[in-house]
Design an enzyme around this catalytic site. Structure first.
Site, PDB file in Angstrom:
ATOM      1  N   LYS A 130      31.420  75.207  38.752  1.00  0.00           N
ATOM      2  CA  LYS A 130      29.995  75.554  38.577  1.00  0.00           C
ATOM      3  C   LYS A 130      29.500  74.747  37.382  1.00  0.00           C
ATOM      4  CE  LYS A 130      30.198  80.456  39.804  1.00  0.00           C
ATOM      5  NZ  LYS A 130      29.958  81.813  39.272  1.00  0.00           N
ATOM      6  N   ASP A 189      33.661  77.902  35.188  1.00  0.00           N
ATOM      7  CA  ASP A 189      32.285  78.390  35.097  1.00  0.00           C
ATOM      8  C   ASP A 189      31.705  77.893  33.768  1.00  0.00           C
ATOM      9  OD1 ASP A 189      30.004  79.933  35.488  1.00  0.00           O
ATOM     10  OD2 ASP A 189      30.959  81.834  35.089  1.00  0.00           O
TER      11      ASP A 189
HETATM   12  P1  IMP Z   1      34.735  80.550  32.355  1.00  0.00           P
HETATM   13  O1  IMP Z   1      35.514  80.783  31.115  1.00  0.00           O
HETATM   14  O2  IMP Z   1      33.306  81.018  32.200  1.00  0.00           O
HETATM   15  O3  IMP Z   1      34.790  79.130  32.862  1.00  0.00           O
HETATM   16  O4  IMP Z   1      35.303  81.548  33.455  1.00  0.00           O
HETATM   17  C1  IMP Z   1      36.337  81.200  34.292  1.00  0.00           C
HETATM   18  C2  IMP Z   1      36.900  82.435  34.942  1.00  0.00           C
HETATM   19  O5  IMP Z   1      35.851  83.344  35.283  1.00  0.00           O
HETATM   20  C3  IMP Z   1      37.570  82.109  36.250  1.00  0.00           C
HETATM   21  O6  IMP Z   1      38.945  81.861  36.081  1.00  0.00           O
HETATM   22  C4  IMP Z   1      37.303  83.347  37.073  1.00  0.00           C
HETATM   23  O7  IMP Z   1      38.306  84.301  36.838  1.00  0.00           O
HETATM   24  C5  IMP Z   1      36.005  83.895  36.545  1.00  0.00           C
HETATM   25  N1  IMP Z   1      34.839  83.507  37.366  1.00  0.00           N
HETATM   26  C6  IMP Z   1      33.817  82.693  37.044  1.00  0.00           C
HETATM   27  N2  IMP Z   1      32.926  82.586  38.028  1.00  0.00           N
HETATM   28  C7  IMP Z   1      33.407  83.353  39.040  1.00  0.00           C
HETATM   29  C8  IMP Z   1      32.934  83.652  40.394  1.00  0.00           C
HETATM   30  O8  IMP Z   1      31.897  83.171  40.877  1.00  0.00           O
HETATM   31  N3  IMP Z   1      33.733  84.485  41.108  1.00  0.00           N
HETATM   32  C9  IMP Z   1      34.881  85.041  40.642  1.00  0.00           C
HETATM   33  N4  IMP Z   1      35.349  84.786  39.406  1.00  0.00           N
HETATM   34  C10 IMP Z   1      34.619  83.959  38.610  1.00  0.00           C
END
Ligand code: IMP
Length: 184
Positions: free
Chosen positions: A139, A111
């Site tokens: 994303k 994300d």
């Molecule tokens: P980041 O550090 O923002 O890239 O977040 C990554 C983590 O956030 C992933 O391993 C998921 O656990 C959680 N995450 C991010 N987006 C989603 C979503 O749309 N659904 C469920 N979990 C998400």
């Protein structure tokens, strides 16, 4: 007060996931170098809990003549909501020494990229022979930190999704399809 969510549309079906996983496994296998012993050795690192579902399907699509090991790490960046806390904590580390090994890190979704960037830096500091990444969902429009994604299943829009390992406050990991959620 905690926000309530309800299941919405199917974004990616189980059939699409199955097909894509086989394609990704074929690419991973083709790109894995042959070691001195004549085998393609790969340590597959899954990030608990979400990536377990994807990892188990992915490794079973790898050729049986490969030397495949599986290990897991547990980290957390999200609480009981759909907003990033920005805090990355390690709850469980690898049992395997990855120094000099070919490593593939498998994640369910990238994300903002914060969680993944932190993890990759940590794994890189352990001197693997190679470090590649495979994520089911990306994303990319929400990226805040640059991270390397070598194999990507699907680029998805900025929507919160659940199913096939992905949760919302611990719910809906068991769904076979990837679904969006709505407030409701
Ligand atoms: P980041 O550090 O923002 O890239 O977040 C990554 C983590 O956030 C992933 O391993 C998921 O656990 C959680 N995450 C991010 N987006 C989603 C979503 O749309 N659904 C469920 N979990 C998400």
């Amino acid at each position: 007060m905690e926000q309530k969510y309800a299941l919405d549309d199917v974004l990616i079906s189980r059939g699409e996931i199955e097909k894509k996983t086989a394609e990704l496994a074929a690419k991973v296998a083709a790109d894995t170098p042959v070691s001195a012993n004549g085998k393609k050795e790969l340590i597959v690192v899954g990030i608990l809990t979400g990536a377990v579902f994807f990892l188990t399907d992915l490794v079973r699509d790898l050729p049986e003549e490969m030397d495949v090991r599986v290990d897991f790490m547990s980290v957390s960046s999200y609480g009981n909501s759909t907003k990033s806390s920005g805090v990355v904590r390690i709850f469980h580390d690898l049992k395997t020494n990855i120094e000099g090994k070919n490593v593939l890190v498998v994640e369910d979704i990238v994300d903002t990229g914060r969680t993944f960037a932190y993890l990759l830096d940590l794994l890189h500091s352990r001197n693997p022979a190679s470090l590649r990444t495979c994520v089911l969902l990306d994303k990319s429009a929400r990226r805040e930190t640059e991270v390397r994604v070598d194999y990507c299943g699907f680029n998805i829009p900025d929507a919160f999704v659940v199913g096939y390992g992905l949760d919302c406050a611990g719910m809906w990991r068991h769904l076979r399809d990837i679904r969006t959620v709505r407030e409701g």
